[in-house]
Design a protein around this motif. Structure first.
Motif, PDB file in Angstrom:
ATOM      1  N   ILE A   1    -106.393  15.273  84.464  1.00 45.21           N
ATOM      2  CA  ILE A   1    -107.177  14.182  85.033  1.00 45.21           C
ATOM      3  C   ILE A   1    -106.264  13.037  85.416  1.00 45.21           C
ATOM      4  CG2 ILE A   1    -109.275  14.797  83.757  1.00 45.21           C
ATOM      5  CD1 ILE A   1    -108.672  12.464  81.866  1.00 45.21           C
ATOM      6  N   GLY A   2    -106.763  12.162  86.246  1.00 47.57           N
ATOM      7  CA  GLY A   2    -105.959  11.054  86.735  1.00 47.57           C
ATOM      8  C   GLY A   2    -105.891   9.881  85.772  1.00 47.57           C
ATOM      9  N   ILE A   3    -105.045   8.956  86.125  1.00 45.66           N
ATOM     10  CA  ILE A   3    -104.827   7.777  85.293  1.00 45.66           C
ATOM     11  C   ILE A   3    -106.111   6.964  85.108  1.00 45.66           C
ATOM     12  CG2 ILE A   3    -103.614   5.563  85.184  1.00 45.66           C
ATOM     13  CD1 ILE A   3    -101.211   7.034  86.489  1.00 45.66           C
ATOM     14  N   PRO A   4    -106.905   6.699  86.139  1.00 40.64           N
ATOM     15  CA  PRO A   4    -108.129   5.910  85.909  1.00 40.64           C
ATOM     16  C   PRO A   4    -109.063   6.554  84.881  1.00 40.64           C
ATOM     17  CG  PRO A   4    -107.662   6.018  88.248  1.00 40.64           C
ATOM     18  CD  PRO A   4    -106.707   6.970  87.571  1.00 40.64           C
ATOM     19  N   GLU A   5    -109.186   7.878  84.935  1.00 39.69           N
ATOM     20  CA  GLU A   5    -110.053   8.565  83.981  1.00 39.69           C
ATOM     21  C   GLU A   5    -109.491   8.465  82.564  1.00 39.69           C
ATOM     22  OE1 GLU A   5    -108.966   9.939  86.834  1.00 39.69           O
ATOM     23  OE2 GLU A   5    -110.810  10.188  87.986  1.00 39.69           O
ATOM     24  N   ARG A   6    -108.171   8.579  82.418  1.00 36.14           N
ATOM     25  CA  ARG A   6    -107.564   8.465  81.087  1.00 36.14           C
ATOM     26  C   ARG A   6    -107.739   7.056  80.539  1.00 36.14           C
ATOM     27  NH1 ARG A   6    -102.448  11.640  82.823  1.00 36.14           N
ATOM     28  NH2 ARG A   6    -101.660   9.548  83.055  1.00 36.14           N
ATOM     29  N   ILE A   7    -107.574   6.055  81.400  1.00 36.22           N
ATOM     30  CA  ILE A   7    -107.765   4.669  80.964  1.00 36.22           C
ATOM     31  C   ILE A   7    -109.208   4.452  80.542  1.00 36.22           C
ATOM     32  CG2 ILE A   7    -107.807   2.258  81.747  1.00 36.22           C
ATOM     33  CD1 ILE A   7    -105.340   2.987  83.505  1.00 36.22           C
ATOM     34  N   ALA A   8    -110.150   4.961  81.338  1.00 34.41           N
ATOM     35  CA  ALA A   8    -111.568   4.815  80.995  1.00 34.41           C
ATOM     36  C   ALA A   8    -111.873   5.474  79.656  1.00 34.41           C
ATOM     37  CB  ALA A   8    -112.440   5.411  82.098  1.00 34.41           C
ATOM     38  N   ARG A   9    -111.296   6.641  79.408  1.00 37.65           N
ATOM     39  CA  ARG A   9    -111.513   7.334  78.134  1.00 37.65           C
ATOM     40  C   ARG A   9    -110.992   6.494  76.971  1.00 37.65           C
ATOM     41  NH1 ARG A   9    -108.832  12.879  77.841  1.00 37.65           N
ATOM     42  NH2 ARG A   9    -110.498  13.437  79.249  1.00 37.65           N
ATOM     43  N   GLU A  10    -109.801   5.947  77.133  1.00 38.14           N
ATOM     44  CA  GLU A  10    -109.227   5.127  76.064  1.00 38.14           C
ATOM     45  C   GLU A  10    -110.048   3.865  75.833  1.00 38.14           C
ATOM     46  OE1 GLU A  10    -106.788   5.863  73.911  1.00 38.14           O
ATOM     47  OE2 GLU A  10    -106.770   7.819  74.880  1.00 38.14           O
ATOM     48  N   LEU A  11    -110.487   3.224  76.911  1.00 39.25           N
ATOM     49  CA  LEU A  11    -111.317   2.031  76.762  1.00 39.25           C
ATOM     50  C   LEU A  11    -112.621   2.351  76.051  1.00 39.25           C
ATOM     51  CD1 LEU A  11    -110.793   0.280  80.205  1.00 39.25           C
ATOM     52  CD2 LEU A  11    -110.056  -0.565  77.976  1.00 39.25           C
ATOM     53  N   GLY A  12    -113.163   3.528  76.301  1.00 33.70           N
ATOM     54  CA  GLY A  12    -114.400   3.941  75.652  1.00 33.70           C
ATOM     55  C   GLY A  12    -114.262   4.083  74.148  1.00 33.70           C
ATOM     56  N   ARG A  13    -113.056   4.244  73.674  1.00 38.46           N
ATOM     57  CA  ARG A  13    -112.804   4.399  72.237  1.00 38.46           C
ATOM     58  C   ARG A  13    -112.550   3.064  71.546  1.00 38.46           C
ATOM     59  NH1 ARG A  13    -108.704   9.205  73.374  1.00 38.46           N
ATOM     60  NH2 ARG A  13    -110.237  10.794  73.766  1.00 38.46           N
ATOM     61  N   MET A  14    -112.424   2.015  72.323  1.00 35.56           N
ATOM     62  CA  MET A  14    -112.076   0.710  71.762  1.00 35.56           C
ATOM     63  C   MET A  14    -113.316  -0.114  71.448  1.00 35.56           C
ATOM     64  SD  MET A  14    -109.000  -0.416  74.257  1.00 35.56           S
ATOM     65  CE  MET A  14    -107.593   0.632  74.519  1.00 35.56           C
TER      66      MET A  14
ATOM     67  N   ILE B   1    -122.285   1.249  62.149  1.00 33.83           N
ATOM     68  CA  ILE B   1    -120.821   1.299  62.121  1.00 33.83           C
ATOM     69  C   ILE B   1    -120.268   0.727  63.416  1.00 33.83           C
ATOM     70  CG2 ILE B   1    -120.746   3.302  60.575  1.00 33.83           C
ATOM     71  CD1 ILE B   1    -120.148   5.056  63.024  1.00 33.83           C
ATOM     72  N   GLY B   2    -118.981   0.433  63.442  1.00 34.56           N
ATOM     73  CA  GLY B   2    -118.349  -0.080  64.647  1.00 34.56           C
ATOM     74  C   GLY B   2    -118.087   1.026  65.658  1.00 34.56           C
ATOM     75  N   GLU B   3    -117.969   0.644  66.916  1.00 32.54           N
ATOM     76  CA  GLU B   3    -117.695   1.619  67.967  1.00 32.54           C
ATOM     77  C   GLU B   3    -116.389   2.370  67.704  1.00 32.54           C
ATOM     78  OE1 GLU B   3    -118.489  -1.558  68.606  1.00 32.54           O
ATOM     79  OE2 GLU B   3    -120.047  -1.629  70.127  1.00 32.54           O
ATOM     80  N   GLY B   4    -115.374   1.639  67.261  1.00 33.86           N
ATOM     81  CA  GLY B   4    -114.086   2.264  66.977  1.00 33.86           C
ATOM     82  C   GLY B   4    -114.195   3.320  65.900  1.00 33.86           C
ATOM     83  N   GLU B   5    -114.981   3.029  64.872  1.00 38.39           N
ATOM     84  CA  GLU B   5    -115.172   3.995  63.788  1.00 38.39           C
ATOM     85  C   GLU B   5    -115.927   5.222  64.280  1.00 38.39           C
ATOM     86  OE1 GLU B   5    -117.087   4.197  59.289  1.00 38.39           O
ATOM     87  OE2 GLU B   5    -117.076   2.304  60.372  1.00 38.39           O
ATOM     88  N   LEU B   6    -116.895   5.004  65.150  1.00 39.85           N
ATOM     89  CA  LEU B   6    -117.667   6.114  65.696  1.00 39.85           C
ATOM     90  C   LEU B   6    -116.771   7.056  66.493  1.00 39.85           C
ATOM     91  CD1 LEU B   6    -120.455   7.433  66.227  1.00 39.85           C
ATOM     92  CD2 LEU B   6    -120.636   5.947  68.231  1.00 39.85           C
ATOM     93  N   LEU B   7    -115.839   6.490  67.210  1.00 40.61           N
ATOM     94  CA  LEU B   7    -114.982   7.296  68.083  1.00 40.61           C
ATOM     95  C   LEU B   7    -113.669   7.720  67.443  1.00 40.61           C
ATOM     96  CD1 LEU B   7    -115.564   5.166  71.277  1.00 40.61           C
ATOM     97  CD2 LEU B   7    -116.572   7.378  70.754  1.00 40.61           C
ATOM     98  N   ALA B   8    -113.385   7.258  66.242  1.00 38.04           N
ATOM     99  CA  ALA B   8    -112.089   7.503  65.621  1.00 38.04           C
ATOM    100  C   ALA B   8    -111.888   8.944  65.177  1.00 38.04           C
ATOM    101  CB  ALA B   8    -111.895   6.578  64.422  1.00 38.04           C
ATOM    102  N   ASP B   9    -112.919   9.654  64.837  1.00 36.88           N
ATOM    103  CA  ASP B   9    -112.780  11.010  64.308  1.00 36.88           C
ATOM    104  C   ASP B   9    -112.563  12.000  65.440  1.00 36.88           C
ATOM    105  OD1 ASP B   9    -114.826  13.294  62.353  1.00 36.88           O
ATOM    106  OD2 ASP B   9    -112.673  13.122  62.569  1.00 36.88           O
ATOM    107  N   ARG B  10    -111.408  11.929  66.052  1.00 36.27           N
ATOM    108  CA  ARG B  10    -111.115  12.759  67.208  1.00 36.27           C
ATOM    109  C   ARG B  10    -109.942  13.701  66.967  1.00 36.27           C
ATOM    110  NH1 ARG B  10    -114.666  11.974  71.531  1.00 36.27           N
ATOM    111  NH2 ARG B  10    -112.950  12.675  72.789  1.00 36.27           N
ATOM    112  N   GLU B  11    -109.430  13.812  65.756  1.00 41.74           N
ATOM    113  CA  GLU B  11    -108.257  14.636  65.485  1.00 41.74           C
ATOM    114  C   GLU B  11    -108.461  16.083  65.882  1.00 41.74           C
ATOM    115  OE1 GLU B  11    -106.603  12.052  61.713  1.00 41.74           O
ATOM    116  OE2 GLU B  11    -107.115  14.138  61.444  1.00 41.74           O
ATOM    117  N   GLU B  12    -109.647  16.628  65.649  1.00 40.40           N
ATOM    118  CA  GLU B  12    -109.887  18.028  65.968  1.00 40.40           C
ATOM    119  C   GLU B  12    -109.813  18.307  67.460  1.00 40.40           C
ATOM    120  OE1 GLU B  12    -114.726  17.659  65.774  1.00 40.40           O
ATOM    121  OE2 GLU B  12    -113.537  17.864  63.970  1.00 40.40           O
TER     122      GLU B  12
END
Length: 101
Positions: free
Chosen positions: A65-78, A42-53
């Motif tokens: 957490i700070g902005i760099p950590e939030r950006i890194a988290r979001e990038l990890g989901r892309m 599966i794609g990385e996005g699909e793997l990380l998409a099930d985050r509603e819970e």
């Protein structure tokens, strides 16, 4: 597929995969996410998409957490393609900021 089979197919340590699954490791690297998603087919996005819970937890955690950590988290989901796009946008913004100075 068992955890052991997935770890073997993804070429990562079984205990590390278990930590990710239990939430002990909450931000695996992009490379690890890629290995797991390829092993699952599966794609990385699909793997990380099930985050509603986790949405309420993440909203609260984002405040701590700070902005760099939030950006890194979001990038990890892309997907890698989305990551490259955001990198180009960030570089352009930085260049525009330097022109302003």
């Amino acid at each position: 597929m068992t955890q052991e089979q997935l770890a073997e197919k993804a070429e990562i340590d079984t205990s590390y995969l278990g930590q990710i699954e239990r939430g002990v490791r909450q931000s695996p690297s992009i490379a690890i996410v890629g290995k797991i998603s390829r092993a699952l087919g599966i794609g990385e996005g699909e793997l990380l998409a099930d985050r509603e819970e986790d949405a309420s937890y993440e909203t609260h955690a984002d405040e701590e957490i700070g902005i760099p950590e939030r950006i890194a988290r979001e990038l990890g989901r892309m997907t890698p393609k989305e990551q490259r796009l955001y990198e180009r946008i960030f570089r352009t913004l930085r260049e525009l900021s330097e022109l302003k100075d």
